[in-house]
Design an enzyme around this catalytic site. Structure first.
Site, mmCIF file in Angstrom:
data_model
loop_
_atom_site.group_PDB
_atom_site.id
_atom_site.type_symbol
_atom_site.label_atom_id
_atom_site.label_comp_id
_atom_site.label_asym_id
_atom_site.label_seq_id
_atom_site.Cartn_x
_atom_site.Cartn_y
_atom_site.Cartn_z
ATOM 1 N N ASP A 176 0.855 -1.190 0.000
ATOM 2 C CA ASP A 176 0.000 0.000 0.000
ATOM 3 C C ASP A 176 0.894 1.243 0.000
ATOM 4 O OD1 ASP A 176 -3.025 0.948 0.726
ATOM 5 O OD2 ASP A 176 -1.538 2.245 1.684
ATOM 6 N N ASN A 184 -2.811 12.688 -4.005
ATOM 7 C CA ASN A 184 -3.896 13.131 -4.884
ATOM 8 C C ASN A 184 -4.388 14.532 -4.511
ATOM 9 O OD1 ASN A 184 -4.179 11.003 -6.741
ATOM 10 N ND2 ASN A 184 -5.350 9.781 -5.275
ATOM 11 N N HIS A 189 -4.879 14.093 -9.500
ATOM 12 C CA HIS A 189 -5.003 12.676 -9.832
ATOM 13 C C HIS A 189 -4.069 12.251 -10.969
ATOM 14 C CE1 HIS A 189 -8.294 11.566 -7.158
ATOM 15 N NE2 HIS A 189 -8.787 12.781 -7.381
ATOM 16 N N ASP A 193 -1.979 9.035 -10.604
ATOM 17 C CA ASP A 193 -1.951 7.914 -11.561
ATOM 18 C C ASP A 193 -0.518 7.582 -11.964
ATOM 19 O OD1 ASP A 193 -4.672 7.745 -11.470
ATOM 20 O OD2 ASP A 193 -5.035 8.657 -13.433
ATOM 21 N N GLU A 219 -4.884 2.146 -3.968
ATOM 22 C CA GLU A 219 -3.425 2.190 -3.992
ATOM 23 C C GLU A 219 -2.809 0.904 -3.454
ATOM 24 O OE1 GLU A 219 -4.660 4.451 -0.180
ATOM 25 O OE2 GLU A 219 -5.455 4.013 -2.179
#
Length: 313
Positions: A176, A184, A189, A193, A219
Site C-alpha cells: 500500500d 492526490n 489525480h 496515476d 493504492e
C-alpha cells in the site's frame, strides 16, 4: 501475403508461381500433400492452393490434416481439381476446402478467389486483434497495465491449488502506497496515476517471470510468489520497498515526488499443515500490512498466522 502452391505437375507449379509472384505474392511450392504438410507445420502458411489428385498424399487428406491440427489462426484453402461432378465438389468441401476451381481454370478467376481468401483472413486477423484487446481490457487495470483484481484472484487461486498439490510454499505480499490520499489532494489525480504506474513498473522489474502482480484496489497491490516461503518473501518485499524509495515521480512544476510504501507478507509456509484458502492468506497479508501502517509505515511486516476474519456487515 504468402501462398503455398501444392501440385505434382511441375509445369503448372511454375505457371502458378510466376503468375502469383507477378501479382505481388510471396510463393512457396510443394510437389505433393506430404511435402506441403511438412512445410505447413513449419511455416503455417495462411493461404493454400492445392491440387486434388497427387501421389503420396492427395489434396483432401492434406486438408483434413490441416483442419485437425491445433495451430492458431485460420488457413484458407482453395482446391484445384479436374473433377466436375457435384458429389466430388461436395466431397472436397466436406474435407475442409473453402473454395474450389476446376481445371483448366481462368487465371483471373483464380486471382479473384484468392482475393476473397485474403479478405476473409484479414477479417479473421482483425477479429482476433479485437478479441485480444477485449481480453486485455477485461483482465488488466487500465491505469497501471497490471492484472486487475478479478484476474489476479484467478491466477492466485490456481497457484494455491498447485502449491497444495505439490506441497510447495506460496506467499503473498500486500503493498500500500503511504499517504496516497495526500498525493492526490496536493498534486492531483494525474500525478497520483503516475505514482501508481511507477509502483507497477517497480513491481514488474522486481518479480520473477512466474510471479503474479496486480492492482488489488485503490493504492493497494498484491504480489503472488509461488514456491516462496515467508523468509524469502520478506527478502523480496524489502527489496521492493527499497526500490520504491529510489523511484521518483516527476512533478509538473519541477522536482520529484518520493514514494514510500508499507508491505504485509503472508505465506502458507507459516503453517504448512493448515488447509489454507486464498481468502485466509490474503487476509493475513492484509493484517500484516495494517500492522506496518500502525508501526510507522514504510516498512515490511510479516504475518503472525491465522486469525479470525472480520465479520461481514
Amino acid at each position: 501475403m504468402k501462398i503455398l502452391i501444392v501440385d505434382d505437375d511441375p509445369v503448372l507449379r511454375q505457371i502458378l508461381h510466376t503468375y502469383l509472384a507477378r501479382a505481388g505474392y510471396e510463393v512457396a511450392l510443394a510437389e505433393d500433400g506430404r511435402a506441403a504438410w511438412e512445410l505447413w507445420q513449419q511455416e503455417h502458411t495462411k493461404l493454400i492452393v492445392t491440387d486434388w489428385m497427387m501421389p503420396v498424399m492427395d489434396g483432401p487428406e492434406l486438408i483434413r490434416r490441416i483442419r485437425a491440427a491445433s495451430f492458431p489462426g485460420y488457413t484458407y484453402i482453395i482446391m484445384l481439381t479436374a473433377k466436375e461432378g457435384k458429389s466430388d465438389v461436395i466431397f472436397g468441401l466436406e474435407a475442409g476446402a473453402d473454395d474450389y476451381l476446376t481445371k483448366p481454370f481462368n487465371a483471373g478467376e483464380l486471382r479473384a478467389r484468392i482475393s476473397i481468401g485474403e479478405r476473409i483472413l484479414n477479417l479473421e486477423a482483425s477479429l482476433s486483434q479485437a478479441l485480444s484487446r477485449m481480453e486485455e481490457l477485461a483482465t488488466h487495470d487500465p491505469v497501471t497495465g497490471l492484472l486487475n483484481r478479478r484476474a489476479l484472484y484467478s491466477h492466485a487461486e490456481a497457484e494455491l491449488n498447485r502449491s497444495q498439490r505439490y506441497g510447495k510454499p506460496l506467499s503473498f505480499v500486500m503493498l500500500d502506497i503511504d499517504h496516497f490520499k495526500a498525493v492526490n489532494d496536493q498534486y492531483g489525480h494525474l500525478v497520483g496515476d503516475q505514482a501508481l504506474r511507477v509502483v507497477a513498473d517497480t513491481l514488474a522489474h522486481n518479480k520473477r517471470p512466474y510471479d503474479w502482480a496486480g492492482r488489488w484496489g485503490g493504492e493497494e497491490f498484491l504480489l503472488v510468489l509461488p514456491s516462496t516461503d515467508l523468509e524469502e518473501a520478506e527478502v523480496v518485499s524489502e527489496r521492493l520497498r527499497v526500490s520504491l524509495t529510489e523511484a521518483d515521480v516527476p512533478l509538473p512544476a519541477g522536482g520529484a515526488l518520493h514514494l514510500k510504501a508499507s508491505l504485509g507478507v503472508a505465506s502458507s509456509s507459516l503453517d504448512p499443515t493448515a488447509a489454507h484458502t486464498l481468502d485466509s492468506l490474503v487476509h493475513q497479508a492484509d493484517e500484516a500490512l495494517f500492522r506496518a501502517k500502525r508501526e510507522g509505515r514504510n516498512r515490511v511486516c510479516l504475518s503472525l498466522g491465522e486469525s479470525p476474519a472480520p465479520a461481514e456487515t
